[in-house]
Scaffold this motif. Structure first.
Motif, PDB file in Angstrom:
ATOM      1  N   LEU A 179       0.828  -1.203   0.000  1.00  0.00           N
ATOM      2  CA  LEU A 179       0.000   0.000   0.000  1.00  0.00           C
ATOM      3  C   LEU A 179       0.864   1.255   0.000  1.00  0.00           C
ATOM      4  O   LEU A 179       0.613   2.193  -0.772  1.00  0.00           O
ATOM      5  N   LEU A 180       1.894   1.279   0.844  1.00  0.00           N
ATOM      6  CA  LEU A 180       2.788   2.435   0.860  1.00  0.00           C
ATOM      7  C   LEU A 180       3.528   2.583  -0.469  1.00  0.00           C
ATOM      8  O   LEU A 180       3.744   3.702  -0.946  1.00  0.00           O
ATOM      9  N   GLY A 181       3.914   1.465  -1.063  1.00  0.00           N
ATOM     10  CA  GLY A 181       4.553   1.525  -2.370  1.00  0.00           C
ATOM     11  C   GLY A 181       3.628   2.097  -3.426  1.00  0.00           C
ATOM     12  O   GLY A 181       4.049   2.845  -4.302  1.00  0.00           O
ATOM     13  N   ARG A 182       2.360   1.732  -3.342  1.00  0.00           N
ATOM     14  CA  ARG A 182       1.396   2.263  -4.304  1.00  0.00           C
ATOM     15  C   ARG A 182       1.218   3.768  -4.123  1.00  0.00           C
ATOM     16  O   ARG A 182       1.181   4.521  -5.099  1.00  0.00           O
ATOM     17  N   LEU A 183       1.117   4.194  -2.864  1.00  0.00           N
ATOM     18  CA  LEU A 183       0.898   5.620  -2.616  1.00  0.00           C
ATOM     19  C   LEU A 183       2.127   6.450  -2.966  1.00  0.00           C
ATOM     20  O   LEU A 183       2.006   7.520  -3.571  1.00  0.00           O
ATOM     21  N   VAL A 184       3.292   5.978  -2.575  1.00  0.00           N
ATOM     22  CA  VAL A 184       4.506   6.771  -2.783  1.00  0.00           C
ATOM     23  C   VAL A 184       5.053   6.573  -4.191  1.00  0.00           C
ATOM     24  O   VAL A 184       5.267   7.535  -4.927  1.00  0.00           O
ATOM     25  N   TRP A 185       5.300   5.330  -4.561  1.00  0.00           N
ATOM     26  CA  TRP A 185       6.004   5.047  -5.817  1.00  0.00           C
ATOM     27  C   TRP A 185       5.146   5.358  -7.037  1.00  0.00           C
ATOM     28  O   TRP A 185       5.605   5.961  -7.989  1.00  0.00           O
ATOM     29  N   GLU A 186       3.877   4.918  -7.013  1.00  0.00           N
ATOM     30  CA  GLU A 186       3.032   5.106  -8.190  1.00  0.00           C
ATOM     31  C   GLU A 186       2.365   6.479  -8.233  1.00  0.00           C
ATOM     32  O   GLU A 186       2.380   7.150  -9.257  1.00  0.00           O
ATOM     33  N   ARG A 187       1.778   6.886  -7.115  1.00  0.00           N
ATOM     34  CA  ARG A 187       1.016   8.141  -7.149  1.00  0.00           C
ATOM     35  C   ARG A 187       1.891   9.377  -7.027  1.00  0.00           C
ATOM     36  O   ARG A 187       1.674  10.358  -7.735  1.00  0.00           O
ATOM     37  N   PHE A 242       5.456   9.579  -7.288  1.00  0.00           N
ATOM     38  CA  PHE A 242       6.540   9.624  -8.265  1.00  0.00           C
ATOM     39  C   PHE A 242       6.080   9.326  -9.677  1.00  0.00           C
ATOM     40  O   PHE A 242       6.821   9.547 -10.628  1.00  0.00           O
ATOM     41  N   GLY A 243       4.877   8.790  -9.842  1.00  0.00           N
ATOM     42  CA  GLY A 243       4.363   8.473 -11.174  1.00  0.00           C
ATOM     43  C   GLY A 243       5.074   7.313 -11.846  1.00  0.00           C
ATOM     44  O   GLY A 243       5.113   7.234 -13.066  1.00  0.00           O
ATOM     45  N   ARG A 244       5.651   6.410 -11.066  1.00  0.00           N
ATOM     46  CA  ARG A 244       6.388   5.270 -11.610  1.00  0.00           C
ATOM     47  C   ARG A 244       5.502   4.034 -11.632  1.00  0.00           C
ATOM     48  O   ARG A 244       4.517   3.957 -10.918  1.00  0.00           O
TER      49      ARG A 244
END
Length: 178
Positions: free
Chosen positions: A126-134, A136-138
């Motif tokens: 969940l944290l990866g989704r919030l930080v990495w995807e949303r 940073f847009g990665r």
């Protein structure tokens, strides 16, 4: 005349040689010289209007990937969780067997440990989704980070089980004293 007994002969037509004044063998014809042309040599291409396809526009949701792709993505990096889980299981086994009692409580403790590790894996995703995807847009193509966090947690839990085993601590202190 062509020999008609050959299979390719009926499809081959003989062409009489032509006597062309501008023809020279081995030299390609390139058309008229630039000084003789009166029309422009290129035509502008027609411009087609942009038609939205529904993907890539701001504000629109991105299409979801199939479930098989998502499961395959979760498996990548699973060796970190597996190694941490195996270490925790071995250390738990040493701790549980050294207690010389009923194994109900140690089994419940290990099941609780695995449930906490599963929750930690979900929280890491969940944290990866919030930080990495949303933020940073990665795009995340694996779950290696979440598996690494879970594996480290299980390794530390295994060490905690070993620290609660009296004879392991005695051996450790004996080795350090040498």
């Amino acid at each position: 005349m062509v020999d008609q007994t050959q299979p390719w002969a009926e499809r081959t037509v003989e062409v009489p040689p032509q006597r062309n004044a501008g023809f020279r063998r081995g030299v390609a014809s390139v058309g008229q010289p630039a000084s003789e042309r009166t029309e422009p040599t290129t035509e502008p291409f027609p411009v087609a209007p942009h038609e939205p396809t529904g993907s890539g526009w701001p504000g629109e949701p991105t299409p979801r990937m199939p479930m098989s792709y998502q499961l395959q993505q979760l498996r990548k990096g699973g060796e970190w969780s597996a190694v941490g889980g195996l270490f925790a299981f071995v250390c738990w086994g040493i701790w549980a067997l050294s207690g010389h009692g009923d194994l109900t409580s140690p089994v419940m403790a290990f099941v609780l440990t695995l449930l906490v590790a599963t929750g930690l894996f979900g929280l890491s995703r969940l944290l990866g989704r919030l930080v990495w995807e949303r933020q940073f847009g990665r795009i995340r193509r694996t779950a290696r980070g979440a598996h690494l966090v879970t594996g480290v947690f299980l390794f530390v839990v295994g060490l905690a089980y070993l620290r609660q085993t009296e004879w392991v601590i005695d051996v450790w202190n004996w080795v350090r004293g040498m």
